[in-house]
Design an enzyme around this catalytic site. Sequence first.
Site, PDB file in Angstrom:
ATOM      1  N   LYS A   1       0.722  -1.383  -0.136  1.00 49.01           N
ATOM      2  CA  LYS A   1       0.063  -0.061  -0.028  1.00 49.01           C
ATOM      3  C   LYS A   1       0.992   1.294   0.032  1.00 49.01           C
ATOM      4  O   LYS A   1       0.516   2.397  -0.569  1.00 49.01           O
ATOM      5  CB  LYS A   1      -1.084  -0.102   1.125  1.00 49.01           C
TER       6      LYS A   1
ATOM      7  N   LYS B   1      -0.689  11.551   6.411  1.00 48.23           N
ATOM      8  CA  LYS B   1      -0.222  10.250   7.203  1.00 48.23           C
ATOM      9  C   LYS B   1       0.351   9.234   6.422  1.00 48.23           C
ATOM     10  O   LYS B   1       1.286   8.508   7.105  1.00 48.23           O
ATOM     11  CB  LYS B   1      -1.500   9.835   7.905  1.00 48.23           C
TER      12      LYS B   1
HETATM   13  P1  NAP Z   1     -12.625   9.115   7.428  1.00 47.51           P
HETATM   14  O1  NAP Z   1     -13.574   9.459   6.580  1.00 47.51           O
HETATM   15  O2  NAP Z   1     -11.977  10.212   7.979  1.00 47.51           O
HETATM   16  O3  NAP Z   1     -12.958   8.081   8.370  1.00 47.51           O
HETATM   17  C1  NAP Z   1     -12.378   7.550   9.435  1.00 47.51           C
HETATM   18  C2  NAP Z   1     -13.012   6.503  10.328  1.00 47.51           C
HETATM   19  O4  NAP Z   1     -12.087   6.117  11.108  1.00 47.51           O
HETATM   20  C3  NAP Z   1     -14.356   7.126  10.915  1.00 47.51           C
HETATM   21  O5  NAP Z   1     -15.294   6.359  10.990  1.00 47.51           O
HETATM   22  C4  NAP Z   1     -13.862   7.606  12.166  1.00 47.51           C
HETATM   23  O6  NAP Z   1     -14.817   7.436  13.135  1.00 47.51           O
HETATM   24  C5  NAP Z   1     -12.805   6.348  12.653  1.00 47.51           C
HETATM   25  N1  NAP Z   1     -11.794   6.547  13.547  1.00 47.51           N
HETATM   26  C6  NAP Z   1     -10.797   7.361  13.566  1.00 47.51           C
HETATM   27  N2  NAP Z   1     -10.171   7.340  14.706  1.00 47.51           N
HETATM   28  C7  NAP Z   1     -10.836   6.573  15.550  1.00 47.51           C
HETATM   29  C8  NAP Z   1     -10.845   6.007  16.983  1.00 47.51           C
HETATM   30  N3  NAP Z   1      -9.508   6.301  17.507  1.00 47.51           N
HETATM   31  N4  NAP Z   1     -11.260   5.152  17.485  1.00 47.51           N
HETATM   32  C9  NAP Z   1     -12.565   4.646  16.661  1.00 47.51           C
HETATM   33  N5  NAP Z   1     -12.706   5.179  15.416  1.00 47.51           N
HETATM   34  C10 NAP Z   1     -11.823   6.062  14.819  1.00 47.51           C
HETATM   35  O7  NAP Z   1     -11.199   8.124   6.483  1.00 47.51           O
HETATM   36  P2  NAP Z   1     -11.308   7.431   4.963  1.00 47.51           P
HETATM   37  O8  NAP Z   1     -11.115   8.239   4.293  1.00 47.51           O
HETATM   38  O9  NAP Z   1     -12.518   6.354   5.327  1.00 47.51           O
HETATM   39  O10 NAP Z   1     -10.025   6.469   5.547  1.00 47.51           O
HETATM   40  C11 NAP Z   1     -10.183   5.337   6.727  1.00 47.51           C
HETATM   41  C12 NAP Z   1      -8.856   4.585   6.282  1.00 47.51           C
HETATM   42  O11 NAP Z   1      -8.869   4.024   4.928  1.00 47.51           O
HETATM   43  C13 NAP Z   1      -7.551   5.449   6.411  1.00 47.51           C
HETATM   44  O12 NAP Z   1      -6.341   4.435   6.849  1.00 47.51           O
HETATM   45  C14 NAP Z   1      -6.989   5.799   5.059  1.00 47.51           C
HETATM   46  O13 NAP Z   1      -5.782   6.091   4.736  1.00 47.51           O
HETATM   47  C15 NAP Z   1      -7.654   4.613   4.254  1.00 47.51           C
HETATM   48  N6  NAP Z   1      -7.808   4.772   2.742  1.00 47.51           N
HETATM   49  C16 NAP Z   1      -8.793   5.915   2.419  1.00 47.51           C
HETATM   50  C17 NAP Z   1      -8.868   6.004   0.974  1.00 47.51           C
HETATM   51  C18 NAP Z   1      -9.631   7.141   0.481  1.00 47.51           C
HETATM   52  O14 NAP Z   1      -9.571   7.366  -0.689  1.00 47.51           O
HETATM   53  N7  NAP Z   1     -10.363   8.033   1.255  1.00 47.51           N
HETATM   54  C19 NAP Z   1      -8.348   5.209   0.063  1.00 47.51           C
HETATM   55  C20 NAP Z   1      -7.630   4.035   0.447  1.00 47.51           C
HETATM   56  C21 NAP Z   1      -7.396   3.996   1.843  1.00 47.51           C
HETATM   57  P3  NAP Z   1     -15.554   8.938  13.357  1.00 47.51           P
HETATM   58  O15 NAP Z   1     -16.803   8.740  12.431  1.00 47.51           O
HETATM   59  O16 NAP Z   1     -16.126   9.142  14.858  1.00 47.51           O
HETATM   60  O17 NAP Z   1     -14.740  10.150  13.274  1.00 47.51           O
END
Ligand code: NAP
Length: 297
Positions: free
Chosen positions: A172, A240
């Site tokens: 990744k 990050k």
């Molecule tokens: P996001 O929309 O910011 O969502 C983050 C999620 O994690 C939310 O549900 C949040 O809960 C939860 N969370 C964060 N810290 C937490 C904690 N300490 N305890 C419990 N829940 C927690 O982010 P995202 O874009 O979906 O990304 C999520 C992961 O996928 C990341 O590692 C990112 O690098 C990876 N990713 C993202 C993409 C993309 O294009 N967006 C693509 C590939 C991989 P709340 O709702 O309460 O804030």
Amino acid sequence: MSERVGFIGLGIMGRGMARNLLRAGFDLCVWNRTAAKMEEFAKAGARTAADPADLAAQSDIIITCVSDTPDVEEVLLGERGVIHGAQPGALVIDTSTISPQATKVMAARLAERGIHMLDAPISGGSEGAEQGTLSIMVGGDAEQVARAMPVFRAIGKTITHVGGHGAGQMVKLVNQILVVVTMLGISEALVFAQAGGLDLEKTLQAVSGGAAGSWMLTHRAPQVIRRDWRPGFTIDLQQKDLRLVLEAADQLGVPALGTGLVFNLYRVLQRAGLGHEGNHALVKALERLAGITVGER
Ligand code: NAP
């Protein structure tokens, strides 16, 4: 009977994946820190849990999609973490992008309780999560990868078992180097095209099908031209990932020139308060240097 699935983290990526698991007919339980995000799933027939331990107690396979390494540690190993509810034999699949090193440590901690783990980070953006077309790079034991296949097929299209624990996360990071250095190229090209007075839409049309074509060019360059900064992936989370790349490159003793440059350009944007915007807003850092605004007529 198919295995019961629990899903932790209904953010931009998690909600799309959880919707696809429901559509595929899985018996689904969800938990999200901000409880309001569980409502649509409860309405659609999913069970909801009080915390990660409670979710794990009701699930055979537990999927996590949260932000960063400490967040995965918290939901898996914290006070009310998965480890306190999961039965021996349960499988944890972490789809977040986090440290490969920390992933190995967590897999070992879970294994002490007879709980299996796969690292299965994803690529394909919010669009891929919605459409169930993600690329999934999987690290862990082959037997557990085979067990997880029905789940992977419900959320992704290209599923590759790349090695043992942590190898999925390493691949990744390779993916992230490719994404950000490509976005730097797209940003530089668009500033150049704007300075040259070109029709930007025609320019994209002309180059997208050639050797310069890419997912980022097809999906994010049109957003730049429209000056639509809504995030498929935020600058803060992208940063990050680059921190993880630079840490791993340092441990490996290899240079990461392009990644280092983009890391610093994103830092400029974070300092300007733009960390919540999409990663394609990288162009704004180059616009500031050039004194040119892409898309301005
Ligand atoms: P996001 O929309 O910011 O969502 C983050 C999620 O994690 C939310 O549900 C949040 O809960 C939860 N969370 C964060 N810290 C937490 C904690 N300490 N305890 C419990 N829940 C927690 O982010 P995202 O874009 O979906 O990304 C999520 C992961 O996928 C990341 O590692 C990112 O690098 C990876 N990713 C993202 C993409 C993309 O294009 N967006 C693509 C590939 C991989 P709340 O709702 O309460 O804030």
